[in-house]
Design a protein around this motif. Sequence first.
Motif, PDB file in Angstrom:
ATOM      1  N   PHE A   1      39.196  39.872   7.889  1.00 15.90           N
ATOM      2  CA  PHE A   1      38.874  40.260   9.156  1.00 15.90           C
ATOM      3  C   PHE A   1      40.005  41.145   9.779  1.00 15.90           C
ATOM      4  O   PHE A   1      41.048  40.693   9.744  1.00 15.90           O
ATOM      5  N   ASP A   2      39.347  42.096  10.712  1.00 17.08           N
ATOM      6  CA  ASP A   2      40.502  42.547  11.406  1.00 17.08           C
ATOM      7  C   ASP A   2      40.438  41.775  12.872  1.00 17.08           C
ATOM      8  O   ASP A   2      39.179  41.507  13.164  1.00 17.08           O
ATOM      9  N   LEU A   3      41.253  41.490  13.503  1.00 18.37           N
ATOM     10  CA  LEU A   3      41.020  40.650  14.910  1.00 18.37           C
ATOM     11  C   LEU A   3      41.743  41.443  15.889  1.00 18.37           C
ATOM     12  O   LEU A   3      42.737  42.150  15.988  1.00 18.37           O
ATOM     13  N   LYS A   4      40.865  41.388  17.074  1.00 19.77           N
ATOM     14  CA  LYS A   4      41.146  42.041  18.296  1.00 19.77           C
ATOM     15  C   LYS A   4      41.102  41.095  19.657  1.00 19.77           C
ATOM     16  O   LYS A   4      40.223  40.225  19.517  1.00 19.77           O
ATOM     17  N   ILE A   5      42.063  41.161  20.469  1.00 21.31           N
ATOM     18  CA  ILE A   5      42.177  40.126  21.520  1.00 21.31           C
ATOM     19  C   ILE A   5      42.041  40.929  23.070  1.00 21.31           C
ATOM     20  O   ILE A   5      42.817  42.009  22.990  1.00 21.31           O
ATOM     21  N   CYS A   6      41.415  40.341  23.862  1.00 24.11           N
ATOM     22  CA  CYS A   6      41.501  40.911  25.272  1.00 24.11           C
ATOM     23  C   CYS A   6      42.834  40.391  25.899  1.00 24.11           C
ATOM     24  O   CYS A   6      42.766  39.005  25.837  1.00 24.11           O
ATOM     25  N   PRO A   7      43.535  41.063  26.286  1.00 28.91           N
ATOM     26  CA  PRO A   7      44.800  40.741  27.108  1.00 28.91           C
ATOM     27  C   PRO A   7      44.626  39.979  28.419  1.00 28.91           C
ATOM     28  O   PRO A   7      45.196  39.177  28.793  1.00 28.91           O
TER      29      PRO A   7
ATOM     30  N   CYS B   1      35.620  42.193  30.515  1.00 24.18           N
ATOM     31  CA  CYS B   1      36.730  42.679  31.529  1.00 24.18           C
ATOM     32  C   CYS B   1      36.828  44.189  31.415  1.00 24.18           C
ATOM     33  O   CYS B   1      37.600  44.645  32.351  1.00 24.18           O
ATOM     34  N   ASN B   2      36.286  44.932  30.515  1.00 24.81           N
ATOM     35  CA  ASN B   2      36.342  46.370  30.450  1.00 24.81           C
ATOM     36  C   ASN B   2      37.773  46.589  30.349  1.00 24.81           C
ATOM     37  O   ASN B   2      38.235  47.433  30.899  1.00 24.81           O
ATOM     38  N   VAL B   3      38.598  45.999  29.581  1.00 26.85           N
ATOM     39  CA  VAL B   3      39.783  46.053  29.302  1.00 26.85           C
ATOM     40  C   VAL B   3      40.118  46.474  27.558  1.00 26.85           C
ATOM     41  O   VAL B   3      39.429  45.904  26.969  1.00 26.85           O
ATOM     42  N   ALA B   4      40.880  47.346  27.264  1.00 23.37           N
ATOM     43  CA  ALA B   4      41.325  47.703  26.025  1.00 23.37           C
ATOM     44  C   ALA B   4      41.828  46.538  25.218  1.00 23.37           C
ATOM     45  O   ALA B   4      42.446  45.872  25.808  1.00 23.37           O
ATOM     46  N   LEU B   5      41.151  46.378  24.041  1.00 23.38           N
ATOM     47  CA  LEU B   5      41.543  45.255  23.102  1.00 23.38           C
ATOM     48  C   LEU B   5      43.061  45.539  22.452  1.00 23.38           C
ATOM     49  O   LEU B   5      43.209  46.591  22.176  1.00 23.38           O
ATOM     50  N   GLU B   6      43.654  44.409  22.210  1.00 22.62           N
ATOM     51  CA  GLU B   6      44.841  44.706  21.519  1.00 22.62           C
ATOM     52  C   GLU B   6      44.447  44.217  20.139  1.00 22.62           C
ATOM     53  O   GLU B   6      43.887  43.050  19.800  1.00 22.62           O
ATOM     54  N   ASP B   7      45.256  44.854  19.095  1.00 24.20           N
ATOM     55  CA  ASP B   7      45.027  44.691  17.494  1.00 24.20           C
ATOM     56  C   ASP B   7      46.105  43.394  17.173  1.00 24.20           C
ATOM     57  O   ASP B   7      47.129  43.329  17.474  1.00 24.20           O
ATOM     58  N   LEU B   8      45.283  42.388  16.716  1.00 21.02           N
ATOM     59  CA  LEU B   8      46.019  41.154  16.309  1.00 21.02           C
ATOM     60  C   LEU B   8      46.451  41.348  14.688  1.00 21.02           C
ATOM     61  O   LEU B   8      47.129  40.581  14.354  1.00 21.02           O
ATOM     62  N   GLY B   9      45.868  42.374  14.176  1.00 24.08           N
ATOM     63  CA  GLY B   9      46.122  42.573  12.727  1.00 24.08           C
ATOM     64  C   GLY B   9      44.883  42.119  11.746  1.00 24.08           C
ATOM     65  O   GLY B   9      43.965  41.702  12.212  1.00 24.08           O
ATOM     66  N   GLU B  10      45.342  42.012  10.453  1.00 22.72           N
ATOM     67  CA  GLU B  10      44.263  41.394   9.337  1.00 22.72           C
ATOM     68  C   GLU B  10      44.562  40.027   9.226  1.00 22.72           C
ATOM     69  O   GLU B  10      45.785  39.553   8.827  1.00 22.72           O
ATOM     70  N   TYR B  11      43.399  39.424   8.990  1.00 23.46           N
ATOM     71  CA  TYR B  11      43.466  37.874   8.674  1.00 23.46           C
ATOM     72  C   TYR B  11      42.623  37.445   7.557  1.00 23.46           C
ATOM     73  O   TYR B  11      41.331  37.914   7.388  1.00 23.46           O
ATOM     74  N   ASN B  12      42.775  36.888   6.361  1.00 20.18           N
ATOM     75  CA  ASN B  12      42.367  36.243   5.294  1.00 20.18           C
ATOM     76  C   ASN B  12      41.749  35.013   5.741  1.00 20.18           C
ATOM     77  O   ASN B  12      42.384  34.100   5.951  1.00 20.18           O
ATOM     78  N   PHE B  13      40.624  34.758   5.270  1.00 21.24           N
ATOM     79  CA  PHE B  13      39.925  33.427   5.416  1.00 21.24           C
ATOM     80  C   PHE B  13      39.374  32.972   4.018  1.00 21.24           C
ATOM     81  O   PHE B  13      38.552  33.682   3.215  1.00 21.24           O
ATOM     82  N   ARG B  14      39.574  31.983   3.578  1.00 17.67           N
ATOM     83  CA  ARG B  14      39.361  31.262   2.448  1.00 17.67           C
ATOM     84  C   ARG B  14      37.914  30.562   2.492  1.00 17.67           C
ATOM     85  O   ARG B  14      37.776  29.937   3.641  1.00 17.67           O
ATOM     86  N   THR B  15      37.047  30.890   1.627  1.00 18.01           N
ATOM     87  CA  THR B  15      35.759  30.346   1.869  1.00 18.01           C
ATOM     88  C   THR B  15      35.236  29.490   0.494  1.00 18.01           C
ATOM     89  O   THR B  15      35.687  30.059  -0.672  1.00 18.01           O
ATOM     90  N   GLY B  16      34.564  28.714   0.355  1.00 15.22           N
ATOM     91  CA  GLY B  16      33.841  28.055  -0.763  1.00 15.22           C
ATOM     92  C   GLY B  16      35.222  26.990  -1.298  1.00 15.22           C
ATOM     93  O   GLY B  16      35.743  26.499  -0.623  1.00 15.22           O
TER      94      GLY B  16
END
Length: 60
Positions: free
Chosen positions: A43-49, A5-20
């Motif tokens: 991970f740092d998550l970013k979303i397109c509004p 979309c060529n729009v600035a991404l919004e920061d959703l913050g830091e998320y932890n995912f468990r593995t194993g």
Amino acid sequence: MCQRCNVALEDLGEYNFRTGGATGVGGMLLGGWNQLAEGKVTFDLKICPSCRHVDFYLRS
């Protein structure tokens, strides 16, 4: 910027995912010990509004 979309991404913050770890009956039998075999990936998550696409950026 969102590549779609060529729009600035919004920061959703830091998320932890468990593995194993064990799943199913094995995980139930191990109980709290199962957590010893698990890892964590952050991970740092970013979303397109506009299109709601989410990007994951691995934290080092």
